[in-house]
Design a protein around this motif. Sequence first.
Motif: not given
Length: 270
Positions: A15-16, A19, A22, A242, A246
């Motif tokens: 899940e990390e 994201e 993305r 951001d 990531a």
Amino acid sequence: MSKVINVRLPDVAREELAEAKRVLEHHGIADRLTEMLGAPVTASLKLLPDVAEKAVYRAIDKSLTVALDVALRTLGNDSIRTGKPRLLTHKLLAGLSGAAGGMFGGATIAAELPVSTVLILRSVADIARSEGEDLSEVETRLACLEVFALDSGNQSRVDDDTELGYFAVRAAMAKQIRDASQYVVKYGLSNPSAPPLVKLVAKIGERFGLVVSEKLAAQAIPVIGALGGALINSYFIDHYQDIARAHFTIRRLERTHGQALVQATYEEME
């Protein structure tokens, strides 16, 4: 890659990673600025008059050179600090810096861009530390600087017209970071114009310039003003915050699960 067949990342890690992908592959700054201004923002430094283009490239080179010096000389001083990263503080300071750019336009880029770049770098380092990175290590500090080259979210194109994803950019940057790290460890910072350091700045500048051109295109709008300039700079730093989250999330997952497995999982995700 054969070693990671039939091995799966834990669900939380997946899940990390999803994201992070993305953000890295589908989250360009041009989209942010388009949302803010209500019209598409597209720019190329090559569309500027020759004099202006050269001035922008000089500002980009100066900004990254200053950031490199800050990264290697001072970021390690914060390595023992704990707690959440000070993202809002850096964003507010970047907004104040951008207000001048919005008020006076492109004429201020030589003074404003280095300030914004260093503020972003310090925020990136804060995020790196919060993800378990050791800022006393030269390679880690250069990984913070590397964030300026990782904007592949809008599939921007470099001079060879080749689209590069996250891991491709990291692979392309690996030699420059390795050479610069080895040089600094061996010789220190007595010669900032040493070829390994100059090559690293140039490599990052190829991609950072694409984002700077979009930022300048937005700031050049006649009605943008000081308030708009501050908001654009806030978007500018938020964008790289951001990307940093990531990037250093992926590096943390790599330390835990191995780079091969993380990269293989990343590449099979849509």
